[in-house]
Design a protein around this motif. Structure first.
Motif, PDB file in Angstrom:
ATOM      1  N   SER A  47      11.271   7.082  -5.931  1.00  0.00           N
ATOM      2  CA  SER A  47      10.314   7.240  -4.837  1.00  0.00           C
ATOM      3  C   SER A  47       9.642   5.913  -4.533  1.00  0.00           C
ATOM      4  N   PHE A  48       8.835   5.907  -3.485  1.00  0.00           N
ATOM      5  CA  PHE A  48       8.130   4.691  -3.073  1.00  0.00           C
ATOM      6  C   PHE A  48       6.642   4.882  -3.331  1.00  0.00           C
ATOM      7  N   GLU A  49       6.252   4.682  -4.607  1.00  0.00           N
ATOM      8  CA  GLU A  49       4.864   4.853  -4.999  1.00  0.00           C
ATOM      9  C   GLU A  49       4.073   3.572  -4.709  1.00  0.00           C
ATOM     10  N   LYS A  50       2.777   3.747  -4.487  1.00  0.00           N
ATOM     11  CA  LYS A  50       1.886   2.613  -4.232  1.00  0.00           C
ATOM     12  C   LYS A  50       0.768   2.584  -5.267  1.00  0.00           C
ATOM     13  N   ILE A  51       0.201   1.394  -5.448  1.00  0.00           N
ATOM     14  CA  ILE A  51      -0.922   1.233  -6.375  1.00  0.00           C
ATOM     15  C   ILE A  51      -2.199   1.660  -5.673  1.00  0.00           C
ATOM     16  N   SER A  52      -2.985   2.484  -6.343  1.00  0.00           N
ATOM     17  CA  SER A  52      -4.253   2.927  -5.771  1.00  0.00           C
ATOM     18  C   SER A  52      -5.294   1.817  -5.933  1.00  0.00           C
ATOM     19  N   ILE A  53      -5.878   1.387  -4.833  1.00  0.00           N
ATOM     20  CA  ILE A  53      -6.916   0.348  -4.839  1.00  0.00           C
ATOM     21  C   ILE A  53      -8.257   1.050  -4.679  1.00  0.00           C
ATOM     22  N   THR A  54      -9.034   1.068  -5.763  1.00  0.00           N
ATOM     23  CA  THR A  54     -10.290   1.825  -5.772  1.00  0.00           C
ATOM     24  C   THR A  54     -11.483   1.015  -5.308  1.00  0.00           C
ATOM     25  N   HIS A  55     -11.373  -0.309  -5.269  1.00  0.00           N
ATOM     26  CA  HIS A  55     -12.510  -1.129  -4.852  1.00  0.00           C
ATOM     27  C   HIS A  55     -12.014  -2.220  -3.904  1.00  0.00           C
ATOM     28  N   ASP A  56     -12.874  -2.563  -2.976  1.00  0.00           N
ATOM     29  CA  ASP A  56     -12.509  -3.521  -1.938  1.00  0.00           C
ATOM     30  C   ASP A  56     -13.015  -4.914  -2.319  1.00  0.00           C
ATOM     31  N   THR A  57     -12.341  -5.558  -3.246  1.00  0.00           N
ATOM     32  CA  THR A  57     -12.667  -6.927  -3.634  1.00  0.00           C
ATOM     33  C   THR A  57     -11.564  -7.856  -3.155  1.00  0.00           C
ATOM     34  N   LYS A  58     -11.859  -9.135  -3.170  1.00  0.00           N
ATOM     35  CA  LYS A  58     -10.905 -10.117  -2.664  1.00  0.00           C
ATOM     36  C   LYS A  58     -10.350 -10.992  -3.779  1.00  0.00           C
ATOM     37  N   ASP A  59     -10.326 -10.466  -5.000  1.00  0.00           N
ATOM     38  CA  ASP A  59      -9.792 -11.262  -6.093  1.00  0.00           C
ATOM     39  C   ASP A  59      -8.265 -11.243  -6.062  1.00  0.00           C
ATOM     40  N   GLU A  60      -7.682 -12.105  -6.910  1.00  0.00           N
ATOM     41  CA  GLU A  60      -6.228 -12.274  -6.908  1.00  0.00           C
ATOM     42  C   GLU A  60      -5.498 -11.000  -7.322  1.00  0.00           C
ATOM     43  N   LEU A  61      -6.087 -10.241  -8.251  1.00  0.00           N
ATOM     44  CA  LEU A  61      -5.425  -9.027  -8.718  1.00  0.00           C
ATOM     45  C   LEU A  61      -5.376  -7.967  -7.617  1.00  0.00           C
ATOM     46  N   THR A  62      -6.466  -7.846  -6.857  1.00  0.00           N
ATOM     47  CA  THR A  62      -6.458  -6.912  -5.731  1.00  0.00           C
ATOM     48  C   THR A  62      -5.467  -7.351  -4.673  1.00  0.00           C
ATOM     49  N   GLU A  63      -5.418  -8.676  -4.419  1.00  0.00           N
ATOM     50  CA  GLU A  63      -4.445  -9.189  -3.461  1.00  0.00           C
ATOM     51  C   GLU A  63      -3.023  -8.912  -3.932  1.00  0.00           C
ATOM     52  N   MET A  64      -2.794  -9.012  -5.256  1.00  0.00           N
ATOM     53  CA  MET A  64      -1.471  -8.717  -5.787  1.00  0.00           C
ATOM     54  C   MET A  64      -1.112  -7.256  -5.539  1.00  0.00           C
ATOM     55  N   ALA A  65      -2.076  -6.346  -5.780  1.00  0.00           N
ATOM     56  CA  ALA A  65      -1.829  -4.924  -5.556  1.00  0.00           C
ATOM     57  C   ALA A  65      -1.576  -4.644  -4.079  1.00  0.00           C
ATOM     58  N   MET A  66      -2.354  -5.293  -3.201  1.00  0.00           N
ATOM     59  CA  MET A  66      -2.165  -5.094  -1.760  1.00  0.00           C
ATOM     60  C   MET A  66      -0.807  -5.635  -1.316  1.00  0.00           C
ATOM     61  N   THR A  67      -0.410  -6.785  -1.874  1.00  0.00           N
ATOM     62  CA  THR A  67       0.900  -7.348  -1.541  1.00  0.00           C
ATOM     63  C   THR A  67       2.015  -6.420  -2.002  1.00  0.00           C
ATOM     64  N   PHE A  68       1.862  -5.866  -3.203  1.00  0.00           N
ATOM     65  CA  PHE A  68       2.862  -4.918  -3.713  1.00  0.00           C
ATOM     66  C   PHE A  68       2.953  -3.698  -2.805  1.00  0.00           C
ATOM     67  N   ASN A  69       1.793  -3.175  -2.367  1.00  0.00           N
ATOM     68  CA  ASN A  69       1.800  -2.010  -1.486  1.00  0.00           C
ATOM     69  C   ASN A  69       2.472  -2.321  -0.153  1.00  0.00           C
ATOM     70  N   ARG A  70       2.196  -3.537   0.373  1.00  0.00           N
ATOM     71  CA  ARG A  70       2.853  -3.918   1.632  1.00  0.00           C
ATOM     72  C   ARG A  70       4.362  -4.035   1.438  1.00  0.00           C
ATOM     73  N   MET A  71       4.777  -4.578   0.292  1.00  0.00           N
ATOM     74  CA  MET A  71       6.201  -4.705   0.016  1.00  0.00           C
ATOM     75  C   MET A  71       6.849  -3.325  -0.082  1.00  0.00           C
ATOM     76  N   ILE A  72       6.190  -2.393  -0.783  1.00  0.00           N
ATOM     77  CA  ILE A  72       6.721  -1.042  -0.914  1.00  0.00           C
ATOM     78  C   ILE A  72       6.806  -0.369   0.452  1.00  0.00           C
ATOM     79  N   THR A  73       5.778  -0.601   1.295  1.00  0.00           N
ATOM     80  CA  THR A  73       5.804  -0.019   2.643  1.00  0.00           C
ATOM     81  C   THR A  73       6.993  -0.527   3.436  1.00  0.00           C
ATOM     82  N   ARG A  74       7.247  -1.841   3.342  1.00  0.00           N
ATOM     83  CA  ARG A  74       8.392  -2.403   4.052  1.00  0.00           C
ATOM     84  C   ARG A  74       9.710  -1.876   3.501  1.00  0.00           C
ATOM     85  N   LEU A  75       9.796  -1.763   2.172  1.00  0.00           N
ATOM     86  CA  LEU A  75      11.015  -1.220   1.565  1.00  0.00           C
ATOM     87  C   LEU A  75      11.235   0.232   1.980  1.00  0.00           C
ATOM     88  N   GLU A  76      10.133   0.990   2.008  1.00  0.00           N
ATOM     89  CA  GLU A  76      10.255   2.390   2.409  1.00  0.00           C
ATOM     90  C   GLU A  76      10.710   2.507   3.858  1.00  0.00           C
TER      91      GLU A  76
END
Length: 449
Positions: A195-224
């Motif tokens: 399946s095409f699961e995404k990482i749940s982002i519970t807080h709206d911060t701009k740190d590198e780890l959140t950006e990594m999760a958002m990038t992963f979600n965008r990649m999964i969206t494109r793959l899906e």
């Protein structure tokens, strides 16, 4: 080694090294400062003693030394042979501390009977007029005990800090590795379930780890999306190619049975096979065009005047359509930054669609406003029912399947046009009155102009 463990060990090791360097530096700076301060104090005592010797000729040197004797130490006079001439002390054990003559002033720290002493010596003139050393010796065990206590304070403080830092770095490692663990778990879940699961982002911060999760979600969206497009393409192709392949297969079987004996069946079969093969070729080309239209070639965009392009397209199609196509535009120049072939393809699809379902003339209108460029194509044909208007841009959707087969429609043209327009950040709309005709309107934002 796990990332969390590596973070804990590396941060703890770095902080331990920094603490050791800092504590060692502070220890030696404090030690040297205390000893230097005491040496300066003893030097001042000797200077005052010399001044007193020079100003009080009635007092003997021993009397003056006795007057300036420090509380826990000794003052002595040493000749050139390093022999002690005069010495006064608060403790007779100090008399055996080795003496040494020097022509210049000097300070040193010596050890005697497990005790520490500071020795300060300056040259002066003795009672007989010869050059001697006036030396003061002070017991500094108290200072060294304080320095020793300070050393252990640093040791215990370092141990406590290391323990605290170890726990803190472990907690920090968990915080840092948590999004990575979620990423790993999500990827494992994708691998197991497909399946095409995404990482749940519970807080709206701009740190590198959140950006990594958002990038992963965008990649999964494109793959899906890519997977769904591929799946849709295969579904569309198999669905639409099934009928002509069935027809061809049926006529091949008929030819095998009666084709050689009955010329009428042979002619009918050849005609039908040729017709269905042509339809398959057209359908395949349309499906491939739809797949390619998903990618917009930004490097091939250029700023052009679209009026001549529209006029040239209308002129070419009018010869083939045998329809009157009227162009209405108040401007002679409307510039857009476009991929020209894709733009022409949209015009061809809309005009071809108007031609198939209308025997009357076709109207093309170009308008330019402050925020957009609008292109509309109007036909006077059969129109589209209200319930079907929401689906005309869906792949392989046909309002009248019987009529579409007669006109050669595949149900892909408007879907292709919609994709191309959206690539230009525009949108396409439909207004239709059943029995009176339809108007397809394409709106491009002025940002693209």
């Amino acid at each position: 080694m796990r990332l969390r463990t590596w973070i804990q060990l590396s941060t703890t090791l770095v902080l331990i090294v920094l603490l050791l360097i800092a504590n060692t530096a502070i220890y030696f700076i404090f030690k040297n400062s205390v000893i230097s301060s005491e040496m300066n104090r003893l030097t001042n005592t000797l200077n005052h003693t010399v001044m007193e010797l020079n100003s009080n000729s009635n007092l003997s040197m021993e009397q003056v030394l006795q007057a300036y004797l420090i509380s826990n130490g000794m003052i002595r006079v040493v000749d050139r042979n390093s022999n002690t001439i005069i010495q006064v002390t608060t403790n007779n054990d100090y008399r055996n501390i080795q003496s040494e003559y020097n022509d210049d002033q000097f300070e040193e720290v010596v050890s005697y009977k497990e005790s520490m002493f500071v020795v300060v010596s300056i040259p002066t003139i003795g009672e007989n007029g010869e050059i001697v050393n006036l030396q003061v010796v002070e017991n500094v065990d108290v200072f060294f005990e304080n320095i020793h206590d300070l050393k252990w304070v640093f040791v215990y403080a370092t141990i406590i800090k290391v323990l605290i830092l170890s726990l803190t770095s472990r907690f920090l490692g968990r915080i840092i590795s948590f999004p990575i663990q979620r990423l790993t778990q999500t990827m494992s879940l994708i691998e197991k379930k497909g399946s095409f699961e995404k990482i749940s982002i519970t807080h709206d911060t701009k740190d590198e780890l959140t950006e990594m999760a958002m990038t992963f979600n965008r990649m999964i969206t494109r793959l899906e999306k890519s997977y769904l497009k591929q799946e849709q393409f295969v579904s569309d192709a198999s669905h639409e190619l099934k009928t002509p392949l069935t027809v061809i297969d049926s006529y091949v079987k008929i030819l095998n049975r009666w084709g050689k004996e009955r010329p009428d069946i042979l002619e009918e079969a050849i005609h039908s096979i040729a017709s269905e093969s042509g339809r398959m070729k057209y359908l395949t080309e349309q499906l491939l065009l739809l797949a390619r239209s998903e990618e917009c070639i930004e490097s091939e965009k250029r700023l052009v005047n679209i009026i001549p392009i529209v006029e040239d397209t209308i002129h070419r199609l009018q010869q083939a359509f045998k329809h009157e196509i009227y162009l209405k535009s108040e401007q002679r120049e409307i510039y857009m930054n476009i991929h020209e072939q894709s733009f022409v393809q949209v015009l061809i699809i809309l005009l071809d669609n108007a031609k198939k379902y209308s025997d009357d003339h076709i109207e093309v209108e170009l308008k330019e406003s402050d925020k957009s460029v609008i292109i509309s194509v109007t036909d006077k044909g059969i129109g589209i029912p209200v319930e079907a208007q929401a689906h005309v841009f869906d792949r392989l959707y046909r309002v009248d399947k019987t009529r579409s087969r007669k006109t050669g429609g595949s149900g892909l043209g408007l879907s292709i046009a919609k994709r191309i327009v959206e690539q230009q950040n525009g949108f396409i709309t439909l207004e239709s009155d059943e029995g009176r005709g339809s108007t397809f309107t394409v709106t491009f934002p002025k940002l693209e102009v």
